[in-house]
Design an enzyme around this catalytic site. Structure first.
Site: not given
Ligand code: DGL
Length: 266
Positions: A41, A72, A188, A190
């Protein structure tokens, strides 16, 4: 049987894989968590692009996939166009913040977006946002949630809670006084894993939207699989550029799969 490779900066893409497994039980999946280089990010666009190319090249050499899912938002925003240019025949499915579904769900038209700095600052996100704001009665309030993906990656509950409260509060203060945000886009991959903490911080009546399901449906379409499922694929293969035991633990906790993860060096 088709093979699909899925990658993310780390463990967040497991939220996409969860939907993929539900919709495509007849596909063999390979999941690569680039946890050794997470988070993406705050990295520069050039760095993310280069890394996405390196990972894709390694996955193509090792598995000859029928499609690659860039699970991602940050890598999709910064690299998917150049990936498609370099591998013109290989289908790529990207993940973008679900702004359009949020417009359909929101009653107030005030929509919050939580995403990484890379996604929020990207031209792709700006274009999508502008297109929707100019054609619908809606307004997006985006907050770059620095540190949150990293805290999820580290599985640090205290940091997660503190950051979620800080960013939800920031979003609240962006909405006009007479209209509140009623829909929150998890931009995101996550974040779906801490959706309960986000929902609690946001309070009752807030709708959370993520992109796992539409990505899974799109992947099924792209592979031309139709709706009938004729075979059951073996368990996905899991790789990490970080500590495989961390990925293994989260695969067990989040996906309910008891399977080994291996180290990936590339
Ligand atoms: N999971 C990732 C996203 O959807 C990126 C998170 C990261 O590595 O900052 O943006």
């Amino acid at each position: 049987m088709k093979t699909v490779c899925v990658f993310d900066s780390g463990v967040g893409g497991l939220s996409v894989l969860r939907a993929l497994l539900a919709h495509l039980p007849d596909v063999r999946f390979v999941y690569l968590a680039d946890s050794g280089h997470a988070p993406y990010g705050d990295r520069s666009p050039d760095w993310v692009q280069e890394r996405a190319h390196q990972i894709t090249a390694g996955l193509c050499d090792a598995f000859r996939p029928d499609a690659v899912v860039v699970a991602c938002n940050t890598a999709t925003a910064l690299a998917i166009d150049s990936l498609r240019q370099r591998w013109p025949v290989l289908p790529f499915v990207g993940v973008e913040p679900a702004l359009k579904p949020a417009v359909a769900l929101s009653l107030s038209g005030q929509i919050g977006v939580m995403a990484t700095k890379g996604t929020v600052d990207s031209a792709r996100f700006a274009a999508l946002r502008q297109r929707l704001e100019s054609t619908h009665a809606c307004h997006f309030h985006a907050v770059a949630c620095r540190g949150l993906a990293d805290a999820i990656e580290r599985d640090d509950p205290v940091a997660i809670r503190g950051l979620v409260h800080r960013y939800v509060q920031a979003l609240r203060s962006m909405a006009p006084e007479d209209q509140s945000i009623d829909t929150l886009v998890l931009g995101c991959t996550h974040y779906p894993f801490v959706a309960d903490i986000i929902a609690e911080a946001a309070g009752p009546g807030m709708r959370l939207v993520d992109t796992g399901e539409p990505v899974a449906r799109r992947t099924r379409d792209i592979l031309g699989l139709g709706s009938a499922c004729h075979a059951r694929a073996p368990l996905p293969k899991f790789f990490s550029t970080g500590d495989p035991s961390v990925l293994e633990g989260l695969v067990a906790r989040w996906l309910g799969l008891d399977t080994a993860a291996r180290a990936w060096t590339a």
